[in-house]
Design an enzyme around this catalytic site. Structure first.
Site, PDB file in Angstrom:
ATOM      1  CG  ASN A   7     -60.239 -65.194 -66.158  1.00  0.00           C
ATOM      2  OD1 ASN A   7     -60.539 -65.867 -67.144  1.00  0.00           O
ATOM      3  ND2 ASN A   7     -60.974 -65.162 -65.069  1.00  0.00           N
ATOM      4  CE  LYS A  14     -63.769 -61.168 -65.042  1.00  0.00           C
ATOM      5  NZ  LYS A  14     -64.369 -62.132 -64.183  1.00  0.00           N
ATOM      6  NE  ARG A  90     -60.997 -69.490 -64.855  1.00  0.00           N
ATOM      7  CZ  ARG A  90     -62.273 -69.206 -65.046  1.00  0.00           C
ATOM      8  NH1 ARG A  90     -62.640 -68.017 -65.452  1.00  0.00           N
ATOM      9  NH2 ARG A  90     -63.195 -70.108 -64.806  1.00  0.00           N
ATOM     10  CG  HIS A 179     -66.183 -72.470 -60.278  1.00  0.00           C
ATOM     11  ND1 HIS A 179     -67.516 -72.591 -59.986  1.00  0.00           N
ATOM     12  CD2 HIS A 179     -66.079 -71.403 -61.097  1.00  0.00           C
ATOM     13  CE1 HIS A 179     -68.205 -71.646 -60.599  1.00  0.00           C
ATOM     14  NE2 HIS A 179     -67.346 -70.912 -61.303  1.00  0.00           N
ATOM     15  CG  HIS A 207     -67.279 -70.524 -56.828  1.00  0.00           C
ATOM     16  ND1 HIS A 207     -66.042 -69.906 -56.759  1.00  0.00           N
ATOM     17  CD2 HIS A 207     -67.991 -69.806 -57.717  1.00  0.00           C
ATOM     18  CE1 HIS A 207     -66.029 -68.864 -57.578  1.00  0.00           C
ATOM     19  NE2 HIS A 207     -67.211 -68.784 -58.166  1.00  0.00           N
ATOM     20  N   GLY A 209     -71.596 -67.979 -57.209  1.00  0.00           N
ATOM     21  CA  GLY A 209     -71.510 -66.652 -57.842  1.00  0.00           C
ATOM     22  C   GLY A 209     -72.529 -66.617 -58.960  1.00  0.00           C
ATOM     23  N   GLY A 211     -71.743 -68.205 -61.793  1.00  0.00           N
ATOM     24  CA  GLY A 211     -71.589 -69.647 -61.964  1.00  0.00           C
ATOM     25  C   GLY A 211     -71.553 -70.258 -60.570  1.00  0.00           C
ATOM     26  NE  ARG A 240     -72.694 -70.950 -66.608  1.00  0.00           N
ATOM     27  CZ  ARG A 240     -71.516 -70.959 -66.007  1.00  0.00           C
ATOM     28  NH1 ARG A 240     -70.955 -72.094 -65.659  1.00  0.00           N
ATOM     29  NH2 ARG A 240     -70.886 -69.837 -65.748  1.00  0.00           N
ATOM     30  NE  ARG A 284     -76.077 -57.585 -56.228  1.00  0.00           N
ATOM     31  CZ  ARG A 284     -74.878 -57.150 -56.560  1.00  0.00           C
ATOM     32  NH1 ARG A 284     -74.210 -56.377 -55.746  1.00  0.00           N
ATOM     33  NH2 ARG A 284     -74.338 -57.483 -57.714  1.00  0.00           N
ATOM     34  CD  GLU A 383     -61.910 -68.256 -59.166  1.00  0.00           C
ATOM     35  OE1 GLU A 383     -62.635 -67.252 -59.000  1.00  0.00           O
ATOM     36  OE2 GLU A 383     -62.161 -69.143 -59.985  1.00  0.00           O
TER      37      GLU A 383
END
Ligand code: ADP
Length: 398
Positions: A7, A14, A90, A179, A207, A209, A211, A240, A284, A383
């Site tokens: 990715n 990653k 990806r 996603h 989803h 996260g 994003g 965003r 958090r 994913e």
């Protein structure tokens, strides 16, 4: 079959090495700040992780370092590169060309390049990853898995924007979503968990996260999604803005004297939770600050939950009902309080969160009450496994 999943971002890369049949991650890691003097690699097997400061002038060097660490050193996972059977990449933007994953050849590479106009940073990064693998492992089968493919089933009434039609014809400006691999995974897992056929279910997948995106999946077909031409649209996210009045863009360009690139940067990197709270893009930290009485953090928290709530309403209307709402990613999987806020007041729609179940952590689980007409599920996303599985299947079919 061992699949190396890559990715590649513009300055990060990653990876996971996955033994597909056993669904076991043999090694995983990330190269960060690729191209910068303080680049480093975090590479791990099982619980063991090493952090190596190492110059990586580009993605080619990063892949070289990853492969070196996979076959040698304290955290080696395999004896030689021959044990990597295939590579799954990806790719963010597959445009209208790719409604499924594909084996990579010259033509596919050319199309990914062509689509870079729609997702400049993302597709160029994926190409750097692909080229680096071609260089270091020539001849190894490679597969491209697109974030957008899953949403190619959307009908025109969902994917078109009400702007002059010529712009769609000229530039392919339309909604593509993102996603998709995550939404596809959690939809499949949700059906398996409920012991139902996906084709018999109306699902809303969320989803949430850094994003964030949501999708309406009607009898196994993705009919709408919140992200648009790019991953900027839809829900409020970490940095965003999500959906805003488009007139704001030209207003801030005029009044703040911003170029198009600067306005784009502001909406992608300085908005969302960060922009409103002024504290962080991390939910958090925003939650902690709001609990300590920080008003803008509280506002950011309220706006975030409200934005998810509104999409739930939209998608119930789009599908004429919903059987299950599925949550995933950092916030969806872990934030008990955010889930409580999202579902509060939805009892009239037959959606009732169970407070006790909502506190349980980890794994695939139901968090709605037994008498809730709509099941609320938490399904941890994976994913990388989906990319590895698509790669496995395409390489086997060859
Ligand atoms: P990415 O989109 O970068 O993959 P993640 O799926 O890891 O993001 O989600 C990151 C978000 O999840 C952050 O906002 C983080 O605060 C939030 N998150 C992670 N763990 C928790 C937790 N235990 N409680 C609340 N929020 C959490």
């Amino acid at each position: 079959m061992n699949v190396l999943v890559i990715n590649a971002g513009s300055s990060s890369l990653k990876y996971q090495l996955i033994w597909v049949e056993q669904q076991i991650v043999l090694a995983r890691g990330i190269c960060e700040r690729v191209g910068a003097p303080d680049a480093f690699l975090k590479h791990g097997i099982a619980q063991n992780e090493v952090v190596l400061d190492a110059p990586m002038k580009d993605h080619d060097a990063a892949i070289g370092l990853v492969l070196e660490n996979l076959v040698s050193g304290p955290n080696k996972a395999i004896d030689s590169l021959d044990e990597i059977d295939a590579i799954g990449h990806r790719v963010v933007q597959g445009g209208k060309y790719f409604d499924r994953s594909v084996l990579i050849d010259d033509e596919v590479i050319a199309k990914i390049d062509e689509l870079a106009e729609l997702a400049p940073l993302h597709n160029k990064a994926a190409l750097m990853g692909i080229n680096a693998c071609l260089h270091h492992m020539p001849g190894k089968p490679m597969v491209a898995v697109f974030d957008t493919s899953y949403f190619q089933t959307m009908p025109p009434k969902a994917y078109m924007y009400p702007i002059p039609y010529e712009l769609y014809e000229k530039y392919s400006l339309r909604k593509y979503g993102a996603h998709g691999t995550s939404h596809r995974y959690i939809a499949e897992r949700a059906a398996a968990f409920l012991d139902e056929d996906l084709e018999d279910l109306k699902l809303i997948t969320c989803h949430l996260g850094n994003g964030c995106s949501m999708s309406a999946i009607d009898h196994g077909v993705a009919v709408d999604t919140s992200m648009g031409l790019t991953p900027l649209d839809g829900l409020m996210m970490g940095t965003r803005c999500g959906g805003i009045d488009p007139a704001i863009v030209t207003f801030i360009m005029d009044h703040e004297g911003l170029t198009a690139a600067e306005a784009n940067d502001l909406l992608n990197k300085k908005s969302g939770l960060l922009g409103i709270s002024g504290i962080s893009n991390d939910l958090r930290s925003v939650r902690d600050a709001s609990e300590a009485g920080h008003e803008r953090a509280q506002l950011a928290y309220d706006m975030y939950s409200n934005s998810v709530k509104k999409y739930i309403g939209q998608y119930i209307a789009v599908m004429g009902g919903v059987d299950a709402i599925v949550l995933t990613a950092g916030v969806g999987e872990n934030c008990e309080k955010m889930r409580r806020m999202i579902f509060s007041g939805l009892q009239p729609l037959g959606i009732v969160l169970d407070r006790e179940r909502n506190r349980v952590r980890g794994g695939e689980r139901v968090i709605s009450t037994d008498n809730s007409e709509v099941v609320i599920l938490v399904i941890p996303t994976d994913e990388e496994y989906m990319i590895a599985r698509d790669t496995f299947e395409l390489v086997h079919e060859q």
